[in-house]
Design an enzyme around this catalytic site. Structure first.
Site, PDB file in Angstrom:
ATOM      1  CG  ASP A 111       1.750  35.839 -64.440  1.00  0.00           C
ATOM      2  OD1 ASP A 111       2.715  36.134 -63.843  1.00  0.00           O
ATOM      3  OD2 ASP A 111       0.806  35.050 -64.592  1.00  0.00           O
ATOM      4  CG  ASP A 158       4.886  30.853 -63.010  1.00  0.00           C
ATOM      5  OD1 ASP A 158       5.461  29.961 -63.350  1.00  0.00           O
ATOM      6  OD2 ASP A 158       5.544  31.788 -62.651  1.00  0.00           O
ATOM      7  CG  ASP A 172      -2.784  32.613 -64.270  1.00  0.00           C
ATOM      8  OD1 ASP A 172      -1.848  33.935 -63.991  1.00  0.00           O
ATOM      9  OD2 ASP A 172      -2.538  31.620 -63.914  1.00  0.00           O
TER      10      ASP A 172
END
Length: 215
Positions: A7, A9, A164
């Protein structure tokens, strides 16, 4: 491991350290009247789907076009001026190359935002995939991760995804991947129960991924 998928961001770059204060302090109060959502409700979703979600569950005060403009303006400042690269990312990238494991960047962010990051840090990936380029819904649905595996020609079960957010980890898990969670200050309370393992901080994440690449 047949592929390693990151991922963007909050993982490859620390953008959530800037997005979260911007959303709490300016963006959400500007686009909503009354209650605002907990950020875990929307983090990891494509921003156009965020507007649809807010419009369905909260009281929006701006049009989708105005919402998109506000997010685009904020994104340009965050990615071009503020974010830093994940510590140890270069080590993991080199280890993956040495092991012949393709590395992908799989993000709900639009291609323009991803381009800011790639250009600023001179990053290259074997696959760069935005949700804008995938038919179907964004995270937490598995479509983007299924598409990433398909484009790399690998079985999703052989992929490791690093996430996250709750929405992102659910997407990777629903695609049948091994999910490594990344826990730092910005997501200290985030539900990462969909992850197979959760790493606290960049050092622990680096060691986890290097260990998996060495197996």
């Amino acid at each position: 491991m047949d592929a390693l998928l990151f991922d963007m961001d909050g993982v490859v770059v620390d953008s959530e350290d800037y997005w979260h204060p911007a959303e709490r302090g300016e963006l959400l109060p500007t686009v909503l009247a009354g209650d605002v959502p907990d950020l875990d409700e929307i983090t990891g979703m494509p921003y156009r789907e965020i507007y649809e979600y807010l419009d369905a569950h909260y009281e929006t005060t701006v049009s989708e076009a105005e919402f998109v403009d506000l997010y685009d303006e904020t994104a340009a400042k965050i990615y071009r001026e503020r974010v830093e690269l994940l510590a140890g990312f270069g080590d993991v990238r080199e280890a993956a190359r040495g092991s012949g494991v393709p590395v992908g960047l799989v993000s709900s962010s639009p291609p323009t935002w991803m381009g800011y990051v790639l250009d600023r840090f001179g990053l290259t990936f074997d696959l760069v995939l935005s949700n804008d380029e995938v038919p179907g819904p964004g995270k937490p649905e598995p479509d983007i991760y299924e598409a990433a595996a398909d484009r790399l020609g690998v079985d999703p079960a052989g992929c490791v995804a690093v996430e996250d957010s709750r929405n992102g980890s659910l997407a990777a898990d629903r695609a049948g991947m091994v999910v490594v969670g990344y826990r730092v200050e910005h997501n200290a309370e985030t539900d990462l129960s969909a992850c197979d393992v959760v790493c606290a901080g960049s050092d622990e994440l680096r060691e986890e991924l290097l260990g998996r690449l060495a197996d």
